[in-house]
Design a protein around this motif. Structure first.
Motif, PDB file in Angstrom:
ATOM      1  N   ARG A 180       0.865  -1.115  -0.056  1.00 35.29           N
ATOM      2  CA  ARG A 180      -0.036   0.044   0.060  1.00 35.29           C
ATOM      3  C   ARG A 180       0.824   1.284  -0.061  1.00 35.29           C
ATOM      4  N   VAL A 181       0.535   2.000  -0.888  1.00 33.47           N
ATOM      5  CA  VAL A 181       1.439   3.424  -0.989  1.00 33.47           C
ATOM      6  C   VAL A 181       0.277   4.650  -0.930  1.00 33.47           C
ATOM      7  N   ASP A 182       0.473   5.550   0.128  1.00 31.33           N
ATOM      8  CA  ASP A 182      -0.391   6.697   0.362  1.00 31.33           C
ATOM      9  C   ASP A 182       0.313   7.720   0.092  1.00 31.33           C
ATOM     10  N   VAL A 183       0.036   8.598  -0.933  1.00 28.57           N
ATOM     11  CA  VAL A 183       0.823   9.847  -1.195  1.00 28.57           C
ATOM     12  C   VAL A 183      -0.139  11.077  -1.102  1.00 28.57           C
ATOM     13  N   ALA A 184       0.413  12.125  -0.419  1.00 32.93           N
ATOM     14  CA  ALA A 184      -0.422  13.375  -0.075  1.00 32.93           C
ATOM     15  C   ALA A 184       0.291  14.453   0.158  1.00 32.93           C
ATOM     16  N   GLY A 185       0.435  15.346  -0.527  1.00 31.51           N
ATOM     17  CA  GLY A 185       1.124  16.813  -0.139  1.00 31.51           C
ATOM     18  C   GLY A 185       2.798  16.589  -0.295  1.00 31.51           C
ATOM     19  N   GLY A 186       3.028  15.661  -1.260  1.00 31.48           N
ATOM     20  CA  GLY A 186       4.416  15.199  -1.223  1.00 31.48           C
ATOM     21  C   GLY A 186       5.053  14.299  -0.486  1.00 31.48           C
ATOM     22  N   ARG A 187       4.096  13.898   0.629  1.00 32.20           N
ATOM     23  CA  ARG A 187       4.536  12.840   1.484  1.00 32.20           C
ATOM     24  C   ARG A 187       4.135  11.498   1.070  1.00 32.20           C
ATOM     25  N   ALA A 188       4.974  10.486   1.339  1.00 36.81           N
ATOM     26  CA  ALA A 188       4.514   9.176   1.185  1.00 36.81           C
ATOM     27  C   ALA A 188       4.669   8.086   2.281  1.00 36.81           C
ATOM     28  N   ARG A 189       3.565   7.294   2.491  1.00 36.11           N
ATOM     29  CA  ARG A 189       3.547   6.366   3.457  1.00 36.11           C
ATOM     30  C   ARG A 189       3.570   4.977   2.633  1.00 36.11           C
ATOM     31  N   ILE A 190       4.405   4.058   3.181  1.00 38.56           N
ATOM     32  CA  ILE A 190       4.541   2.818   2.455  1.00 38.56           C
ATOM     33  C   ILE A 190       4.325   1.802   3.357  1.00 38.56           C
ATOM     34  N   THR A 191       3.401   0.841   2.946  1.00 35.38           N
ATOM     35  CA  THR A 191       3.196  -0.296   3.924  1.00 35.38           C
ATOM     36  C   THR A 191       3.364  -1.495   2.956  1.00 35.38           C
ATOM     37  N   VAL A 192       4.196  -2.531   3.527  1.00 35.76           N
ATOM     38  CA  VAL A 192       4.303  -3.778   2.895  1.00 35.76           C
ATOM     39  C   VAL A 192       4.202  -4.859   4.003  1.00 35.76           C
ATOM     40  N   ARG A 193       3.182  -5.930   3.714  1.00 33.03           N
ATOM     41  CA  ARG A 193       2.765  -6.817   4.787  1.00 33.03           C
ATOM     42  C   ARG A 193       3.034  -8.174   4.244  1.00 33.03           C
ATOM     43  N   ASN A 194       3.586  -8.978   4.619  1.00 34.83           N
ATOM     44  CA  ASN A 194       3.840 -10.280   4.271  1.00 34.83           C
ATOM     45  C   ASN A 194       3.036 -11.242   5.224  1.00 34.83           C
ATOM     46  N   ALA A 195       1.894 -12.049   4.780  1.00 37.84           N
ATOM     47  CA  ALA A 195       1.193 -12.761   5.938  1.00 37.84           C
ATOM     48  C   ALA A 195       2.141 -13.973   6.298  1.00 37.84           C
ATOM     49  N   ALA A 196       3.348 -14.140   5.607  1.00 39.65           N
ATOM     50  CA  ALA A 196       3.877 -15.523   6.112  1.00 39.65           C
ATOM     51  C   ALA A 196       4.239 -15.408   7.509  1.00 39.65           C
ATOM     52  N   PRO A 197       4.484 -16.291   8.233  1.00 38.27           N
ATOM     53  CA  PRO A 197       5.234 -16.158   9.683  1.00 38.27           C
ATOM     54  C   PRO A 197       6.540 -15.867   9.773  1.00 38.27           C
ATOM     55  N   ALA A 198       6.849 -14.805  10.501  1.00 39.92           N
ATOM     56  CA  ALA A 198       8.470 -14.357  10.503  1.00 39.92           C
ATOM     57  C   ALA A 198       9.270 -15.760  10.811  1.00 39.92           C
ATOM     58  N   ARG A 199      10.616 -15.924  10.440  1.00 38.02           N
ATOM     59  CA  ARG A 199      11.190 -17.089  10.848  1.00 38.02           C
ATOM     60  C   ARG A 199      11.847 -16.805  12.195  1.00 38.02           C
ATOM     61  N   PRO A 200      11.823 -18.002  12.962  1.00 37.39           N
ATOM     62  CA  PRO A 200      12.568 -17.740  14.183  1.00 37.39           C
ATOM     63  C   PRO A 200      13.914 -17.226  14.248  1.00 37.39           C
ATOM     64  N   HIS A 201      14.244 -16.294  15.096  1.00 36.45           N
ATOM     65  CA  HIS A 201      15.453 -15.142  15.310  1.00 36.45           C
ATOM     66  C   HIS A 201      15.892 -14.851  13.932  1.00 36.45           C
ATOM     67  N   ARG A 202      14.832 -14.191  13.344  1.00 31.42           N
ATOM     68  CA  ARG A 202      15.040 -13.506  11.988  1.00 31.42           C
ATOM     69  C   ARG A 202      15.484 -12.089  12.568  1.00 31.42           C
ATOM     70  N   VAL A 203      16.564 -11.649  12.120  1.00 31.55           N
ATOM     71  CA  VAL A 203      16.977 -10.207  12.059  1.00 31.55           C
ATOM     72  C   VAL A 203      17.187  -9.663  10.918  1.00 31.55           C
ATOM     73  N   PRO A 204      16.865  -8.245  10.913  1.00 28.92           N
ATOM     74  CA  PRO A 204      16.809  -7.399   9.959  1.00 28.92           C
ATOM     75  C   PRO A 204      18.348  -7.440   9.300  1.00 28.92           C
ATOM     76  N   GLY A 205      18.370  -7.483   7.798  1.00 26.61           N
ATOM     77  CA  GLY A 205      19.602  -7.935   7.082  1.00 26.61           C
ATOM     78  C   GLY A 205      20.078  -6.413   6.506  1.00 26.61           C
ATOM     79  N   THR A 206      20.927  -6.383   5.559  1.00 27.87           N
ATOM     80  CA  THR A 206      21.576  -5.318   5.050  1.00 27.87           C
ATOM     81  C   THR A 206      20.419  -4.730   4.182  1.00 27.87           C
ATOM     82  N   GLY A 207      19.420  -5.394   3.534  1.00 25.65           N
ATOM     83  CA  GLY A 207      18.296  -4.631   2.770  1.00 25.65           C
ATOM     84  C   GLY A 207      17.412  -3.831   3.828  1.00 25.65           C
TER      85      GLY A 207
END
Length: 365
Positions: A306-333
């Motif tokens: 979902r991408v909401d744009v208003a007044g030059g401002r953007a709000r981005i939401t990306v939701r993955n319904a798959a359960p998170a892997r155990p001990h998953r930590v954010p990577g370089t991406g």
């Protein structure tokens, strides 16, 4: 042409020691000293000043040590304000002002002026002594100003070097982010097509062939983009940039994932074309990296963008319904996405949410 060697505080070698020796000898001869005495004073002044210059003395030590050649000049020229040898005193105080901070330099100038005052009081009342007092004072001021300017230039050079190094580091980080996004996205799409081809190989050869064709096309496009990026980095002149995608390309990006077999739903609210170029590129890259991570770490569950744009401002939401892997930590991406949002004054969060994985980014206008 080679520059004259200089000590650490801007006094050239051997100019200053040689000038002091010559002026001392000339002053001694002009004052009626014998030739052996003139030569002896000149050699003594040359030896002491040469040691100071070669050792790159600075600060209080050089001011104290310069009293020796200053005493030699005074001994050679004492009593006559018309003696040219007194220019050696100007050399001494100028050296002190170039090699020491203001306080020691001013003290050296004051001590020299005191020598002339003593001769004015005890030897003769000639106005020439006042001229030498003014001359040494001017020399101290001029050389102290030159030292200040030299220090300022050195600090400017150091700051420029630091800024250049920081710019090179930032450019390396930018290239690393772009290559990571480019290669990661292309490989993920290629692997999706290859997986679809493997699954359809026994039951639907036409579908398998189509998936392999798409995988080949994605790989070729990725290779062309990498070659273009490397070519730009090798090119002479100012660094150029690859044609950058924009937020209006998000729909095409989502469609590529859909063709590869991913289940992605896109909801755009507002006009993506109203975003500035930097914000538009950041929005595209954040969606691209979020989809890449969702496909790579997910289990085929639906992905909502979902991408909401208003007044030059953007709000981005990306939701993955798959359960998170155990001990998953954010990577370089994820780090790269945070850097993109942060560079524009925004913020990004990524982590587990209601049994799935959620990426939320806000890019202010």
């Amino acid at each position: 042409m080679n520059r004259p060697e200089a000590d650490g505080d801007g006094v050239p070698w051997p100019t200053a020691p040689a000038a002091l020796a010559v002026l001392t000898g000339v002053g001694a001869v002009q004052a009626g000293r014998s030739l052996p005495v003139a030569l002896g004073l000149g050699v003594a002044v040359l030896a002491t000043s040469a040691v100071l210059a070669r050792r790159r003395a600075a600060g209080w030590p050089v001011v104290v040590a310069l009293t020796v050649p200053a005493a030699g000049v005074a001994a050679a020229c004492w009593g006559d304000p018309r003696n040219l040898g007194w220019f050696g005193v100007c050399v001494v105080v100028g050296w002190a002002a170039l090699a020491a901070p203001p306080r020691p330099a001013v003290l050296a100038g004051a001590a020299t002026a005191a020598v002339f005052v003593v001769q004015l009081v005890t030897v003769s009342r000639e106005p020439g002594w006042l001229t030498w007092i003014a001359g040494t004072t001017f020399t101290v001021g001029a050389c102290a100003f030159a030292r200040r300017q030299r220090d300022l230039v050195e600090r400017l050079h150091a700051a420029h070097s630091e800024l250049a190094q920081r710019a090179r580091t930032d450019e390396r980080h930018r290239i690393a982010r772009e290559m990571h996004d480019l290669v990661g996205h292309s490989l993920t799409v290629t692997l999706l097509h290859l997986g679809s081809a493997r699954l359809a190989l026994d039951d639907d050869r036409d579908a398998a062939r189509a998936s392999l064709t798409e995988a080949e096309r994605a790989a070729r496009d990725s290779l062309d983009d990498v070659r273009a990026a490397v070519g730009l980095m090798r090119a002479a002149g100012p660094p150029a940039a690859l044609p950058a995608p924009t937020a209006t390309d998000i729909a095409a990006l989502v469609e590529r994932y859909r063709r590869a077999g991913a289940r992605v739903e896109l909801d755009v609210r507002g006009d993506l074309g109203t975003l500035s170029p930097n914000r538009s590129l950041a929005a595209y890259r954040i969606v691209q990296e979020s989809l890449t991570n969702a496909v790579r770490h997910g289990d085929g569950s639906p992905i909502g963008v979902r991408v909401d744009v208003a007044g030059g401002r953007a709000r981005i939401t990306v939701r993955n319904a798959a359960p998170a892997r155990p001990h998953r930590v954010p990577g370089t991406g994820v780090v790269a996405m945070r850097e993109r949002a942060g560079a524009l004054g925004g913020h990004l969060t990524a982590g587990p949410d209601d049994g799935g994985w959620l990426v939320e980014a806000v890019i202010p206008g």
